[in-house]
Write a protein that holds these residues in place. Sequence first.
Motif, PDB file in Angstrom:
ATOM      1  N   LEU A   1      -2.677   0.579  -3.686  1.00  0.00           N
ATOM      2  CA  LEU A   1      -2.388   1.889  -4.278  1.00  0.00           C
ATOM      3  C   LEU A   1      -3.212   2.124  -5.545  1.00  0.00           C
ATOM      4  N   GLU A   2      -3.446   1.085  -6.335  1.00  0.00           N
ATOM      5  CA  GLU A   2      -4.322   1.251  -7.501  1.00  0.00           C
ATOM      6  C   GLU A   2      -5.697   1.750  -7.064  1.00  0.00           C
TER       7      GLU A   2
ATOM      8  N   GLN B   1       0.110  12.159  -7.260  1.00  0.00           N
ATOM      9  CA  GLN B   1       0.867  11.736  -6.079  1.00  0.00           C
ATOM     10  C   GLN B   1      -0.066  11.706  -4.885  1.00  0.00           C
ATOM     11  N   ILE B   2       0.132  10.744  -3.993  1.00  0.00           N
ATOM     12  CA  ILE B   2      -0.606  10.692  -2.729  1.00  0.00           C
ATOM     13  C   ILE B   2       0.414  10.758  -1.601  1.00  0.00           C
ATOM     14  N   LEU B   3       0.254  11.771  -0.745  1.00  0.00           N
ATOM     15  CA  LEU B   3       1.106  11.872   0.434  1.00  0.00           C
ATOM     16  C   LEU B   3       0.508  11.036   1.552  1.00  0.00           C
ATOM     17  N   GLU B   4       1.362  10.347   2.282  1.00  0.00           N
ATOM     18  CA  GLU B   4       0.960   9.548   3.437  1.00  0.00           C
ATOM     19  C   GLU B   4      -0.194   8.593   3.120  1.00  0.00           C
TER      20      GLU B   4
ATOM     21  N   ALA C   1      -4.730   3.922   4.139  1.00  0.00           N
ATOM     22  CA  ALA C   1      -4.760   2.452   4.081  1.00  0.00           C
ATOM     23  C   ALA C   1      -3.608   1.940   4.957  1.00  0.00           C
ATOM     24  N   PRO C   2      -3.856   1.809   6.265  1.00  0.00           N
ATOM     25  CA  PRO C   2      -2.761   1.480   7.191  1.00  0.00           C
ATOM     26  C   PRO C   2      -2.035   0.184   6.860  1.00  0.00           C
ATOM     27  N   GLU C   3      -2.695  -0.710   6.135  1.00  0.00           N
ATOM     28  CA  GLU C   3      -2.038  -1.982   5.817  1.00  0.00           C
ATOM     29  C   GLU C   3      -0.788  -1.777   4.947  1.00  0.00           C
TER      30      GLU C   3
ATOM     31  N   LEU D   1       2.195   7.931  -9.295  1.00  0.00           N
ATOM     32  CA  LEU D   1       1.756   7.222 -10.501  1.00  0.00           C
ATOM     33  C   LEU D   1       2.193   8.026 -11.718  1.00  0.00           C
ATOM     34  N   LYS D   2       2.883   7.364 -12.635  1.00  0.00           N
ATOM     35  CA  LYS D   2       3.127   7.985 -13.940  1.00  0.00           C
ATOM     36  C   LYS D   2       2.187   7.314 -14.922  1.00  0.00           C
ATOM     37  N   PRO D   3       1.096   7.987 -15.296  1.00  0.00           N
ATOM     38  CA  PRO D   3       0.105   7.344 -16.154  1.00  0.00           C
ATOM     39  C   PRO D   3       0.697   6.901 -17.491  1.00  0.00           C
TER      40      PRO D   3
END
Length: 272
Positions: A50-51, A82-85, A90-92, A126-128
């Motif tokens: 996610l990073e 935010q990232i949806l799906e 990154a299927p892993e 992510l909350k920076p």
Amino acid sequence: MTVAAAREPALPSTTPILTDEQITAFERDGFLAIPRLVDADEVARLRLVLERLFAERAGRERGAHFDLSAVDVDGKAEGLPQILEPSKLAPELAHGRFHEHARAASLQLLGGPADELGRGGDHAILKPARHGAATPWHQDEAYWPVPMQDARSCSTWLALQEATVDNGCMWFVPGSHRLGVLMHQPIGGDPRVHGLETLVADTRAAVPVPLPAGGAVIHHVRTLHYAGPNRTGVQRYAYIVGFWRPGVPRTTPRDMPWLEAQNAASSTRVAP
Ligand code: NI
């Protein structure tokens, strides 16, 4: 962008992991904190992926990566990216103990046959550090254009570092899952903002749910929740996956004017 090869999906886990007391607490409160849902290795594995996705602003061109909290403009520092799906990028992410354990717990909380439990979307927030924005009070069902009469869905929110009141842990109003869906609006009343808020909720009984890394909180789709701003020097990452059971569709559409009014910038980037 590099996307790791997808492994074969794990067999659905049906092994109970919650006690009867935990199930009762979820039914009473509409949320359940689990101090240790996964171990440090799983946290580190998910966090690394996610990073990278946040650093690459992955998914932005197709409207899957945007600022939840404010008008989303290219080049502007995001308050609440935010990232949806992300598991489509990154299927892993979807293969491992987090999804297995979240599924097992959701199956116990929602009941019904294992083969009827569906996986909803996953998303990452992510909350920076220092300037991460608050996530205002809302019910997740307010985002659903096609609601069911009998919502049977829950989300599992995983802390990818310690989550504290100071860095933006989740807050809930116990018992609020028994409310209907309250009136919502885009944050700040600005239809260009993706995130929703409700200004009519009674949140005096709200409780914070701080968690260690690897801890999770599962909440019902109608439970009122909020997360504070990040006032610390630590980036706060959370990874969320939802599960649902088939419900009874409404025979008459519910009036959700906040969805009709919304015209988020992210949606204009969605490829046809
Ligand atoms: Ni939410």
